[in-house]
Scaffold this motif. Structure first.
Motif, short mmCIF file in Angstrom:
data_model
loop_
_atom_site.label_atom_id
_atom_site.label_comp_id
_atom_site.label_asym_id
_atom_site.label_seq_id
_atom_site.Cartn_x
_atom_site.Cartn_y
_atom_site.Cartn_z
N ARG A 59 6.47 3.89 4.40
CA ARG A 59 5.44 4.21 3.40
C ARG A 59 5.38 5.69 3.12
O ARG A 59 5.34 6.49 4.06
N MET A 97 3.67 -8.92 11.12
CA MET A 97 4.04 -7.83 10.24
C MET A 97 5.52 -7.51 10.49
O MET A 97 6.22 -8.28 11.15
N THR A 98 5.99 -6.39 9.97
CA THR A 98 7.41 -6.05 10.08
C THR A 98 7.96 -6.20 11.50
O THR A 98 9.02 -6.80 11.70
N ARG A 149 2.33 -10.79 6.76
CA ARG A 149 2.06 -9.65 5.88
C ARG A 149 3.07 -8.57 6.18
O ARG A 149 3.00 -7.91 7.21
N GLY A 175 5.33 -5.19 5.04
CA GLY A 175 5.47 -4.04 4.15
C GLY A 175 6.78 -3.31 4.35
O GLY A 175 7.70 -3.38 3.52
N THR A 176 6.89 -2.60 5.47
CA THR A 176 8.02 -1.71 5.72
C THR A 176 9.37 -2.41 5.61
O THR A 176 10.32 -1.85 5.03
N ILE A 200 -6.29 -6.97 2.15
CA ILE A 200 -6.03 -7.03 3.59
C ILE A 200 -6.54 -5.80 4.33
O ILE A 200 -6.31 -5.65 5.53
N LYS A 229 0.83 -1.22 0.00
CA LYS A 229 0.00 0.00 0.00
C LYS A 229 0.86 1.26 0.00
O LYS A 229 1.88 1.32 0.69
N ASN A 273 -4.48 -2.63 0.68
CA ASN A 273 -5.48 -2.24 1.67
C ASN A 273 -6.64 -1.42 1.12
O ASN A 273 -7.67 -1.32 1.77
#
Ligand code: PLP
Length: 238
Positions: free
Chosen positions: A234, A209-210, A225, A227-228, A85, A42, A63
């Motif tokens: 982000r 997550m991260t 899941r 991301g970072t 998600i 995202k 997202n």
């Protein structure tokens, strides 16, 4: 445009993340193959997804519906497995059919029924879904309360366009990774209880997550899941 450095940064961090996941799995006595990495993209541009794809990443999580659909259209020649998600509003359910391999955030009977109707109307294939559980007891947050979980699962099982595959957890951000660990373990217990009750396998635990994927994997996560850790911080806007 992403610079070459930014692209190779994503690819390096992706490889490192995979190694971290494999190590966390081994430490927990688990087979690394039993943990699927979803790259959460995202707010990151399609080029960032393309960079991860080129380094072998296939599962991506988004997202926001409109952002997800735009990215899917731009990357339509790549065989990406898309996960939804984010919070799904009922009025956006019409955009889901045929577009996502899994929706992680079903948290009410109303939403399940709306999605069911949209899938039937679109003549789309059966949709895999997860039930999002609220274990942090934050009143304003998404997720079904633990006490209402089995009723929701039984309700979804009556909808033949939806197939429940497991549970999803987004723990309160205020907790440290160590404090989240009992919630991960609770989600697994709930999954085990639900399997017995429904007489059906629920192989998926989407958690981690991260900041907390090591703890989540130790407690049985089958999907993390992240991301970072892969894409960096982000951007506030795409
Ligand atoms: C953004 C997001 C993630 C990824 O979070 P990171 O801390 O960047 O790894 C995972 N799950 C959900 C539901 C998210 O919204």
């Amino acid at each position: 445009m992403l610079s070459e450095q930014e692209i190779s940064g994503i690819q390096t961090r992706l490889v490192e993340t995979r190694e971290d996941i494999a190590n966390a799995a081994k430490k927990a006595g688990r087979d690394p193959k039993d943990v699927t990495l979803i790259a959460v993209s995202k707010f990151h541009p399609v080029e960032a997804l393309g960079a991860a794809y080129a380094a072998g990443q296939r599962h991506f999580g988004e997202n926001y519906i409109q952002e997800a659909l735009d990215k899917q259209d731009q990357l339509s020649d790549l065989p990406i497995t898309w996960h939804f998600i984010g919070k799904l509003q009922s009025n956006k359910a019409k955009f889901i059919p045929g577009r996502f391999s899994m929706v992680h955030t079903i948290d009410s009977g109303k939403l399940a029924h709306t999605l069911h109707k949209r899938i039937i109307a679109a003549e789309a294939p059966v949709q895999d879904v997860l039930i999002e559980v609220n274990l942090g007891r934050e009143t304003q947050k998404a997720g079904i309360e633990e006490a209402d979980l089995s009723q929701l699962a039984e309700e979804i099982m009556t909808l033949d366009s939806l197939r429940v595959r497991g549970l999803m957890l987004l723990p309160p951000f205020t907790l440290t990774p160590e404090q989240r660990r009992p919630l991960f373990s609770r989600l697994r217990e709930l999954r085990d209880m639900l399997e017995t009750r429904l007489g059906q396998k629920l192989p998926v635990l989407s958690m981690g997550m991260t900041d907390d994927f090591h703890e989540a994997i130790a407690e049985g996560a089958s999907i993390v899941r992240i991301g970072t850790r892969i894409f960096g911080p982000r951007p506030t806007k795409l």
